[in-house]
Write a protein that holds these residues in place. Structure first.
Motif, PDB file in Angstrom:
ATOM      1  N   LEU A 151     -17.015  -7.114   4.102  1.00  0.00           N
ATOM      2  CA  LEU A 151     -15.849  -6.268   4.306  1.00  0.00           C
ATOM      3  C   LEU A 151     -15.488  -5.535   3.023  1.00  0.00           C
ATOM      4  O   LEU A 151     -15.751  -6.018   1.917  1.00  0.00           O
ATOM      5  CB  LEU A 151     -14.633  -7.098   4.748  1.00  0.00           C
ATOM      6  N   PHE A 152     -14.874  -4.364   3.202  1.00  0.00           N
ATOM      7  CA  PHE A 152     -14.266  -3.661   2.080  1.00  0.00           C
ATOM      8  C   PHE A 152     -12.774  -3.994   2.054  1.00  0.00           C
ATOM      9  O   PHE A 152     -12.138  -4.143   3.104  1.00  0.00           O
ATOM     10  CB  PHE A 152     -14.400  -2.140   2.234  1.00  0.00           C
ATOM     11  N   GLY A 153     -12.228  -4.082   0.864  1.00  0.00           N
ATOM     12  CA  GLY A 153     -10.788  -4.167   0.689  1.00  0.00           C
ATOM     13  C   GLY A 153     -10.372  -3.047  -0.235  1.00  0.00           C
ATOM     14  O   GLY A 153     -11.125  -2.684  -1.152  1.00  0.00           O
ATOM     15  N   GLN A 154      -9.216  -2.480  -0.008  1.00  0.00           N
ATOM     16  CA  GLN A 154      -8.771  -1.404  -0.883  1.00  0.00           C
ATOM     17  C   GLN A 154      -7.282  -1.518  -1.173  1.00  0.00           C
ATOM     18  O   GLN A 154      -6.517  -2.076  -0.387  1.00  0.00           O
ATOM     19  CB  GLN A 154      -9.076  -0.037  -0.276  1.00  0.00           C
ATOM     20  N   TYR A 155      -6.908  -0.992  -2.323  1.00  0.00           N
ATOM     21  CA  TYR A 155      -5.505  -0.974  -2.716  1.00  0.00           C
ATOM     22  C   TYR A 155      -5.255   0.307  -3.495  1.00  0.00           C
ATOM     23  O   TYR A 155      -5.992   0.625  -4.443  1.00  0.00           O
ATOM     24  CB  TYR A 155      -5.163  -2.187  -3.585  1.00  0.00           C
ATOM     25  N   ILE A 156      -4.236   1.061  -3.082  1.00  0.00           N
ATOM     26  CA  ILE A 156      -3.851   2.299  -3.758  1.00  0.00           C
ATOM     27  C   ILE A 156      -2.451   2.102  -4.314  1.00  0.00           C
ATOM     28  O   ILE A 156      -1.520   1.778  -3.566  1.00  0.00           O
ATOM     29  CB  ILE A 156      -3.867   3.503  -2.794  1.00  0.00           C
ATOM     30  N   HIS A 157      -2.294   2.295  -5.603  1.00  0.00           N
ATOM     31  CA  HIS A 157      -1.000   2.084  -6.263  1.00  0.00           C
ATOM     32  C   HIS A 157      -0.319   3.423  -6.547  1.00  0.00           C
ATOM     33  O   HIS A 157      -0.938   4.342  -7.072  1.00  0.00           O
ATOM     34  CB  HIS A 157      -1.209   1.326  -7.572  1.00  0.00           C
ATOM     35  N   MET A 158       0.936   3.521  -6.176  1.00  0.00           N
ATOM     36  CA  MET A 158       1.762   4.702  -6.445  1.00  0.00           C
ATOM     37  C   MET A 158       1.086   5.995  -5.980  1.00  0.00           C
ATOM     38  O   MET A 158       1.035   6.994  -6.715  1.00  0.00           O
ATOM     39  CB  MET A 158       2.107   4.792  -7.932  1.00  0.00           C
TER      40      MET A 158
END
Length: 292
Positions: A151-158
């Motif tokens: 699986l891919f996980g992603q996180y985008i901040h601000m």
């Protein structure tokens, strides 16, 4: 009249205009290079050349996932104001999808071989510089390809100030999200100790050894002290050795093991990191304008 490729190249070299813009300008001026330059100036296409020397340290980082493929990229602009511009955001999306479609090995190859909306990527970016009005740069990207059991996980901040993409052997989407959140917040440099280059380990041990000697520690315990400090170095820089952001009673490695998961790869891009930003001197800028 017929416009030659040599004429188009000369005009592009002198102005930084896109290929089709240069061709159209030459057609409009019957092949006259100097008049074509004036034509491009009048239509704004020569803006890119003038802005090429400016520092682009703002911008956005973005993640796009398409099936078993994903890309993380950073595109820089001169100001954070432009980074909020819808045209700029559309441009990044277009570049991301083109990178996934053609999978170039690096930025240099991407600029020359990837096509966006029918134009070579380098020409497409030049055209966007003219439209948006700032120097723009595709700084970096990484393309991940996962297996069906991953699986891919992603996180985008601000909204894109930094972006994180992780790839894990797991079927648990919550685990993938949590690891992405941890990487985004803590910014590890390496996935495991095995991923730390030997020269980096050697340099760190050398520095720590000298530091310990300078503290006057007995020679017979220096190696033991340095081993302990190396352990602390790994706990700060290696993902699986870090205290887990969501539950610091365990390390990331322990959390992964408890959920039968394994880290495959990750990237975290913070916009502008490592770029020396231009320092604005407002008083000097006003004085310079007055003297003009």
């Amino acid at each position: 009249m017929a416009i030659s490729a040599k004429q188009v190249k000369e005009l592009r070299d002198r102005t930084g205009a896109g290929m089709m813009d240069a061709k159209r300008a030459l057609e409009a001026t019957d092949g006259d290079i100097d008049k074509a330059i004036d034509h491009l100036r009048e239509t704004g296409q020569v803006k890119a050349e003038k802005k090429a020397g400016r520092v682009a340290a703002e911008g956005l980082a973005k993640v796009v996932v398409e099936g078993n493929d994903a890309v993380i990229l950073e595109v820089n602009s001169e100001t954070d104001f432009v980074a909020k511009n819808e045209k700029f955001q559309t441009m990044i999306g277009n570049i991301a999808h083109a990178l996934l479609a053609e999978k170039p090995a690096n930025v240099e190859e991407a600029l020359e071989t990837v096509t966006v909306e029918g134009d070579k990527l380098s020409d497409y970016i030049t055209q966007q510089i003219s439209v948006i009005g700032e120097h723009l740069v595709l700084r970096r990207f990484a393309i991940f390809e996962k297996g069906d059991d991953e699986l891919f996980g992603q996180y985008i901040h601000m909204g894109g100030a930094n972006a994180t993409l992780v790839q894990l052997k797991t079927t648990d989407e919550e685990v993938a999200r949590n690891i992405a959140l941890h990487v985004g917040g803590i910014a590890p440099k390496y996935a495991t100790e095995a991923d730390v280059p030997e020269d980096v380990k050697a340099h760190e041990r050398e520095v720590l050894t000298q530091e310990t000697v300078n503290e006057g520690k007995p020679e017979k315990i220096i190696d033991r002290i340095v081993d302990g400090r190396m352990h602390k170095f790994f706990s700060q820089t290696v993902l699986v050795d870090q205290d887990f952001l969501i539950d610091d009673s365990q390390t990331v490695g322990e959390y992964l093991k408890a959920h039968n998961a394994e880290i495959v790869d990750f990237r975290r891009y913070a916009v502008g990191e490592g770029i020396e930003k231009r320092q604005e001197d407002f008083a000097a800028e006003v004085e310079a304008q007055i003297k003009k």
